[in-house]
Design an enzyme around this catalytic site. Structure first.
Site, PDB file in Angstrom:
ATOM      1  N   ASN A   7       0.879  -1.175   0.000  1.00 41.19           N
ATOM      2  CA  ASN A   7       0.000   0.000   0.000  1.00 41.19           C
ATOM      3  C   ASN A   7       0.917   1.225   0.000  1.00 41.19           C
ATOM      4  OD1 ASN A   7      -1.816   2.022   0.435  1.00 41.19           O
ATOM      5  ND2 ASN A   7      -2.752   1.118   2.253  1.00 41.19           N
ATOM      6  N   ARG A  91      -2.617  -1.980  -3.433  1.00 40.84           N
ATOM      7  CA  ARG A  91      -3.869  -1.254  -3.236  1.00 40.84           C
ATOM      8  C   ARG A  91      -3.830  -0.021  -4.144  1.00 40.84           C
ATOM      9  NH1 ARG A  91      -5.229   3.197   1.123  1.00 40.84           N
ATOM     10  NH2 ARG A  91      -7.424   3.413   0.673  1.00 40.84           N
ATOM     11  N   HIS A 180     -13.262   2.427   0.099  1.00 36.62           N
ATOM     12  CA  HIS A 180     -13.249   1.354   1.111  1.00 36.62           C
ATOM     13  C   HIS A 180     -13.899   0.080   0.567  1.00 36.62           C
ATOM     14  CE1 HIS A 180     -13.402   4.711   4.391  1.00 36.62           C
ATOM     15  NE2 HIS A 180     -12.146   4.339   4.191  1.00 36.62           N
ATOM     16  N   ARG A 241     -12.413  15.041   8.305  1.00 38.00           N
ATOM     17  CA  ARG A 241     -13.195  15.418   7.115  1.00 38.00           C
ATOM     18  C   ARG A 241     -14.632  15.760   7.510  1.00 38.00           C
ATOM     19  NH1 ARG A 241     -11.546  10.247   3.585  1.00 38.00           N
ATOM     20  NH2 ARG A 241      -9.704  10.010   4.882  1.00 38.00           N
ATOM     21  N   GLU A 385      -8.168  -5.688   4.765  1.00 40.45           N
ATOM     22  CA  GLU A 385      -8.045  -5.295   3.355  1.00 40.45           C
ATOM     23  C   GLU A 385      -6.821  -5.946   2.701  1.00 40.45           C
ATOM     24  OE1 GLU A 385      -8.752  -1.314   5.028  1.00 40.45           O
ATOM     25  OE2 GLU A 385      -9.589  -0.826   3.080  1.00 40.45           O
TER      26      GLU A 385
END
Ligand code: AMP
Length: 420
Positions: A7, A91, A180, A241, A385
């Site tokens: 990643n 990823r 996601h 956020r 993941e």
């Protein structure tokens, strides 16, 4: 088969090495502050002592070279040679409309990922650096890319379009993509396995609540809606956020505060959410600590965060005209007892019967936190993941090997036979 999962971020690179047949993690680690003289390398080989180094690592190619050196190191390594790494899975955040599933990397795929730089300017260029760094260090080793957006490509047009002039979609691909996806996909499969019911028959709301947060409505194993949009800013309130807001606030705040586009974007992405309302932290652990100590701003931040999440859960139940299970995952979803409890205790109208004791037990495990017989089940499923990336890469390599094997077989005899 051993698969290295990478990643790559703009100044960091996380990795995990899987032995696929046994499903074991052989090693994992990360390189942080790439580009600096004081980059930090952390290597955790399974069953061996952790390595922690501060050294100059100026770009991703050097970072991968250092990781490979550690993986075969006589003392800290887990492999005899890097040739034991059969494939690498990456990823990739944005696959646009081009990628509906994971794919093996070739020139076309790389060109397409580059074309999508515009849609994910912070992420996709960094992923390309990771892919190039692997090519430079491990020429000929197959690489696969697994996209955060791919799982949500099943959303229907009425869910993925914004009600704005269609020219924006046609010319600039302005639409909702969702993120996601690897996590929503994984926890929905695990939820079905946990419940012992076919995924094809389930309506699920999956809540990936970490630093970034999103909900998804999953019907029959397919994502039909998700809360993040064209970028990961839309939807739920997050650590830093804002999530959903009136778009008219953007020009209004820019005018009143004399902000540039970069500044307003930074404000909404990095200085909003829990951080902005609490004035304390973007980390849910610190928010809960502060609210338990009586801090009013922390209490307000928590209340807003929970309220916005619960509204999305309700919306997705309406979107699917029902729900069998609600699933919590990621840093906050897996660990915050208070958030899960507050959400569930306010969803009694749906038929959620919350089990307070189960909610407190079994951290790190897949578990049910609704009472036996609850009309709607509530589960906590730790996400993974990296495992999905390794599994997809493994599947692609195997199907490629099958294709190669088939191409070696001379079918002409069979064809002649069938003609006769
Ligand atoms: P993730 O992005 O999935 O790695 O989630 C990271 C976030 O999980 C952190 O920023 C924390 O806000 C949250 N988190 C981790 N542990 C806990 C905990 N025990 N209680 C509440 N939140 C937690």
């Amino acid at each position: 088969m051993n698969i290295l999962v990478i990643n790559a971020g703009s100044s960091s690179l996380k990795y995990q090495l899987f032995q696929m047949e046994e499903g074991n993690i052989l090693a994992k680690g990360r390189v942080e502050r790439i580009g600096m003289e004081t980059a930090i390398l952390t290597h955790e080989p399974t069953g061996k002592a952790e390595v922690h180094e501060v050294r100059e690592i100026l770009e991703h190619t050097t970072a991968i070279r250092k990781v490979l050196e550690l993986l075969v190191h006589p003392e800290h390594g887990v492999l005899a040679s890097t040739s034991e790494i059969d494939a690498v899975g990456h990823r990739v955040v944005h696959g646009g409309e081009s990628f509906k599933s994971s794919v093996l990397v070739n020139d076309e795929v790389k060109k397409e990922i580059k074309r999508l730089f515009d849609l994910a300017p912070l992420h996709n260029p960094a992923h390309m650096l990771g892919i190039s760094a692997v090519e430079a260090n491990m020429p000929g080793v197959p690489q696969a890319v697994v996209f955060d957006t791919a799982f949500h490509q099943s959303m229907p047009a009425h869910a993925y379009l914004y009600p704005v002039p269609m020219a924006l979609y046609r010319k600039h691909k302005v639409r909702r993509y969702g993120f996601h996806g690897t996590s929503h996909n994984y926890v929905s499969e695990r939820a079905a396995a946990f419940l012992g019911r076919p995924l094809e028959q389930l309506k699920l709301v999956t809540c990936h609540i970490g630093n970034g947060a999103s909900c998804a409505a999953i019907m029959g194993g397919k994502s039909v809606d998700t809360s993040m949009g064209m970028t990961p800013l839309e939807g739920l309130m997050m650590g830093t956020r804002s999530g959903d807001l009136d778009p008219a606030i953007v020009p209004y705040a820019m005018g009143k505060e004399d902000l540039t586009l970069g500044e307003i974007s930074s404000m909404l992405n990095k200085h909003s959410g829990l951080q902005a309302i609490s004035g304390i932290s973007s980390d849910m652990r610190e928010i809960v600590e502060a609210l338990e100590a009586g801090d009013k701003n922390a209490a307000l931040a928590f209340e807003m965060y929970e309220y916005r999440l619960r509204k999305y859960i309700g919306a997705y139940v309406a979107a699917m005209n029902g729900v069998d299970a609600i699933v919590f995952t990621a840093g906050v979803g897996e660990n915050s007892e208070l958030l899960r409890q507050t959400v569930c205790e306010r969803l009694t109208f749906l038929g959620v019967e919350f089990d307070e004791e189960a909610n407190r037990k079994g951290r790190g495990l897949e578990r049910r936190i609704s009472k036996q017989g609850s009309k709607v089940e509530v589960l906590v499923i730790p996400t993974n993941e990296e495992w999905v990336i390794a599994r997809d890469t493994f599947g692609l390599i195997q199907s490629q090997n099958i294709r190669l094997e088939l191409s070696k077989i001379d079918f002409s005899h069979g064809n002649r036979n069938s003609v006769q």
